[in-house]
Design a protein around this motif. Sequence first.
Motif, mmCIF file in Angstrom:
data_model
loop_
_atom_site.group_PDB
_atom_site.id
_atom_site.type_symbol
_atom_site.label_atom_id
_atom_site.label_comp_id
_atom_site.label_asym_id
_atom_site.label_seq_id
_atom_site.Cartn_x
_atom_site.Cartn_y
_atom_site.Cartn_z
ATOM 1 N N ALA A 105 -32.377 63.374 4.451
ATOM 2 C CA ALA A 105 -33.306 64.458 5.554
ATOM 3 C C ALA A 105 -33.085 65.745 6.179
ATOM 4 O O ALA A 105 -34.068 66.280 6.013
ATOM 5 C CB ALA A 105 -34.294 63.603 5.979
ATOM 6 N N ALA A 106 -32.210 65.779 6.885
ATOM 7 C CA ALA A 106 -31.566 66.319 7.432
ATOM 8 C C ALA A 106 -33.138 67.044 8.468
ATOM 9 O O ALA A 106 -33.199 68.480 8.963
ATOM 10 C CB ALA A 106 -31.411 67.726 7.201
ATOM 11 N N ASN A 107 -33.410 65.769 9.263
ATOM 12 C CA ASN A 107 -34.089 65.919 10.406
ATOM 13 C C ASN A 107 -34.164 65.286 12.123
ATOM 14 O O ASN A 107 -32.806 65.212 11.676
ATOM 15 C CB ASN A 107 -35.897 65.628 9.746
ATOM 16 N N ALA A 108 -34.680 65.618 12.968
ATOM 17 C CA ALA A 108 -34.202 65.015 14.311
ATOM 18 C C ALA A 108 -33.824 63.231 14.014
ATOM 19 O O ALA A 108 -33.180 63.267 14.703
ATOM 20 C CB ALA A 108 -35.894 65.264 15.062
ATOM 21 N N ASP A 109 -34.527 62.515 12.860
ATOM 22 C CA ASP A 109 -33.650 60.770 13.149
ATOM 23 C C ASP A 109 -32.693 61.015 11.563
ATOM 24 O O ASP A 109 -32.497 59.302 12.134
ATOM 25 C CB ASP A 109 -35.218 60.401 12.835
ATOM 26 N N SER A 110 -31.972 61.843 11.802
ATOM 27 C CA SER A 110 -31.423 61.981 10.574
ATOM 28 C C SER A 110 -30.161 61.105 11.220
ATOM 29 O O SER A 110 -29.322 60.220 10.872
ATOM 30 C CB SER A 110 -30.340 62.640 10.529
ATOM 31 N N LEU A 111 -29.656 61.325 12.341
ATOM 32 C CA LEU A 111 -28.494 60.577 12.893
ATOM 33 C C LEU A 111 -28.708 59.452 13.740
ATOM 34 O O LEU A 111 -27.481 58.480 12.865
ATOM 35 C CB LEU A 111 -28.426 61.530 14.540
ATOM 36 N N ASN A 112 -30.177 59.119 14.503
ATOM 37 C CA ASN A 112 -30.646 57.652 13.794
ATOM 38 C C ASN A 112 -30.453 56.706 13.054
ATOM 39 O O ASN A 112 -30.270 55.697 12.787
ATOM 40 C CB ASN A 112 -31.568 57.919 14.750
ATOM 41 N N ALA A 113 -30.789 56.941 11.746
ATOM 42 C CA ALA A 113 -30.440 56.850 10.338
ATOM 43 C C ALA A 113 -29.332 56.869 9.879
ATOM 44 O O ALA A 113 -28.580 54.612 8.780
ATOM 45 C CB ALA A 113 -31.247 57.711 9.283
ATOM 46 N N VAL A 114 -28.653 57.446 10.099
ATOM 47 C CA VAL A 114 -26.821 56.913 10.668
ATOM 48 C C VAL A 114 -26.673 55.811 10.522
ATOM 49 O O VAL A 114 -25.835 54.525 10.493
ATOM 50 C CB VAL A 114 -25.905 58.384 10.790
ATOM 51 N N ARG A 115 -26.918 55.447 11.794
ATOM 52 C CA ARG A 115 -26.696 54.944 12.571
ATOM 53 C C ARG A 115 -27.097 53.034 12.324
ATOM 54 O O ARG A 115 -26.465 52.172 12.171
ATOM 55 C CB ARG A 115 -26.852 54.598 14.655
ATOM 56 N N ARG A 116 -28.669 53.025 11.516
ATOM 57 C CA ARG A 116 -29.183 52.056 10.760
ATOM 58 C C ARG A 116 -28.388 51.950 9.819
ATOM 59 O O ARG A 116 -27.874 50.470 9.494
ATOM 60 C CB ARG A 116 -30.795 52.226 10.603
ATOM 61 N N LEU A 117 -28.341 52.873 9.428
ATOM 62 C CA LEU A 117 -26.764 52.275 7.794
ATOM 63 C C LEU A 117 -25.937 51.541 8.477
ATOM 64 O O LEU A 117 -25.691 50.756 7.073
ATOM 65 C CB LEU A 117 -27.495 54.067 7.443
ATOM 66 N N GLU A 118 -25.169 52.097 9.020
ATOM 67 C CA GLU A 118 -23.937 51.761 9.345
ATOM 68 C C GLU A 118 -23.753 50.499 10.228
ATOM 69 O O GLU A 118 -23.096 48.657 9.334
ATOM 70 C CB GLU A 118 -23.517 52.341 10.513
ATOM 71 N N ARG A 119 -25.637 50.179 10.565
ATOM 72 C CA ARG A 119 -24.733 49.006 11.238
ATOM 73 C C ARG A 119 -25.626 47.846 10.132
ATOM 74 O O ARG A 119 -24.773 46.419 10.179
ATOM 75 C CB ARG A 119 -26.647 48.618 12.657
ATOM 76 N N LEU A 120 -26.591 48.451 9.085
ATOM 77 C CA LEU A 120 -27.015 47.605 8.091
ATOM 78 C C LEU A 120 -25.599 46.901 7.090
ATOM 79 O O LEU A 120 -25.249 45.792 7.223
ATOM 80 C CB LEU A 120 -27.737 47.874 7.021
ATOM 81 N N SER A 124 -35.907 68.952 1.954
ATOM 82 C CA SER A 124 -34.674 69.248 2.033
ATOM 83 C C SER A 124 -33.523 70.343 1.986
ATOM 84 O O SER A 124 -34.035 71.189 1.607
ATOM 85 C CB SER A 124 -33.609 68.102 2.356
ATOM 86 N N PRO A 125 -32.888 70.753 3.145
ATOM 87 C CA PRO A 125 -31.708 71.505 2.245
ATOM 88 C C PRO A 125 -30.658 71.482 1.429
ATOM 89 O O PRO A 125 -30.203 72.078 0.761
ATOM 90 C CB PRO A 125 -30.825 72.437 4.170
ATOM 91 N N TRP A 126 -30.706 70.229 1.278
ATOM 92 C CA TRP A 126 -30.197 69.232 0.089
ATOM 93 C C TRP A 126 -30.024 68.820 -1.125
ATOM 94 O O TRP A 126 -29.717 69.255 -2.645
ATOM 95 C CB TRP A 126 -28.775 68.202 0.975
ATOM 96 N N THR A 127 -31.634 68.366 -1.293
ATOM 97 C CA THR A 127 -31.660 67.938 -2.337
ATOM 98 C C THR A 127 -33.530 68.505 -2.815
ATOM 99 O O THR A 127 -33.675 69.212 -1.531
ATOM 100 C CB THR A 127 -32.420 65.945 -1.469
ATOM 101 N N ARG A 128 -34.019 68.010 -3.397
ATOM 102 C CA ARG A 128 -34.510 68.377 -3.670
ATOM 103 C C ARG A 128 -35.641 67.188 -4.862
ATOM 104 O O ARG A 128 -34.989 66.639 -5.914
ATOM 105 C CB ARG A 128 -35.315 69.378 -4.742
ATOM 106 N N GLY A 129 -37.498 66.988 -3.924
ATOM 107 C CA GLY A 129 -37.414 65.644 -4.505
ATOM 108 C C GLY A 129 -38.869 65.454 -4.455
ATOM 109 O O GLY A 129 -39.345 66.467 -2.968
ATOM 110 N N LEU A 130 -39.801 65.175 -5.202
ATOM 111 C CA LEU A 130 -41.328 64.911 -4.617
ATOM 112 C C LEU A 130 -41.166 63.635 -3.565
ATOM 113 O O LEU A 130 -41.157 62.816 -3.871
ATOM 114 C CB LEU A 130 -41.962 64.739 -6.127
#
Length: 437
Positions: free
Chosen positions: A196-211, A400-406
């Motif tokens: 999503a490239a927003n303020a929570d993106s780095l936290n999302a990466v950490r959650r993903l890595e833990r899982l 998002s600057p990367w993806t195009r989604g509804l």
Amino acid sequence: MTAPPHRLPPAGSPGRSGRRRPTPLYAPGLDGDGLSALYERLRAEHGPVAPVALAPGVHAWLVLGYREVLLSARNERDFSHDPRCWNLLREGLVPADSPLLAFVGWRPAVTFVDGRRHRRMRAAVADALTRFDRYELGRVVRAAADRLVDSFAGRREVDLVAHYAHKLPERVLARLLGADERTGWQVAEAAAGTAAANADSLNAVRRLERLLLALIEEKRARPGPDIVSRLLAHPAALSDEEVLHNLVVTVVAGNQTTRNWIATTLRVLLTDPAVRSSLDGGHLTVDDVLDLVLWRFPPTQNLPARYATRDLCLGGQDVRAGDMLVLGLAAANADPGTLPRCGRPVVGNRAHVAFGAGPHACPVREQARLIARTAVEVLRNRLPGLELSVAEGGLAWASSPWTRGLAALPVRLAARCPAAAPAVPGGTAAPPAPEPA
């Protein structure tokens, strides 16, 4: 045809003219159909390569030309995948908490390395994903799609993004990872937050890595027929760190792309009567419609990143060593110098760059296609009377600057919903039709 990159002329010569003000890719309103207009404006102002800003003070080149995208994607000597080459990062000009780093920060994974190391990791990732039997994968997808349709078939209205296009890849992902559905949902949501490239993106990466770390520990103790176990056991002998980070990039890229591809294809069928009638009349197949979507509305708009390894000229722009280049896949597919004279890609033409190009092109595009095709076929067969419940112009987009989604695709359902297709012996749905050549 565009000439290959060449070395810059000496300082002070006409080829070393000053850079123009970059256009922000993070401004409000840059989503949905507004992106296409931006790409064409940039192409008119700058040609096939345009200066852009990914965040305040974080500048890059957006490669808009089809030929220039192919050149940048195929030439690892001049365009590295390693973000440690990025001049702004080396000079400390990218904040440590920048959301961009969730997507472009270096990690020991297939999308951030070149040459021999890339080939080693790519072989492991491709083998782990392509070893799933295609017909078995088709049965898994079809069964999951039928269960999702059953869950909302009795309603008057439903959001096909939240309740179908997003949930189906989550459930397939859980199966591929050898995880339960709850873990699949958590992994998919963390992957979406990363992209999503927003303020929570780095936290999302950490959650993903833990899982994923928890899954790695589980599969090392109790391996099974899943991606994680196959990566751990692959002859390429990936370290646990390499397994983790290759899972991160695979999940982020695969889940988000498939979500958007399904949702956008459903949107086209609901809003474009010509495409819908051609499909209903047998003039187009579902695969033809999927390819039209990849040409016109690719799920990944802009693919980060390449880094120039030397000073060179690309598309008429002076690119310095260490500059970031973002591959504008959507803009390249719409390059008027590449499209047929009618302005539309011909049926059966898969020369688009929606899956990237060169040695780093997506290695599992056919598996993604199988999931998207099955999702569309099941919904069309089970809910033939779908209609949008809002005006097309009122559809909301995820920015998002990367993806195009509804963000949502609200529809009205017909009064009656056909039952799921009968299962073949053994309790599974009938296998999908063979993949067209």
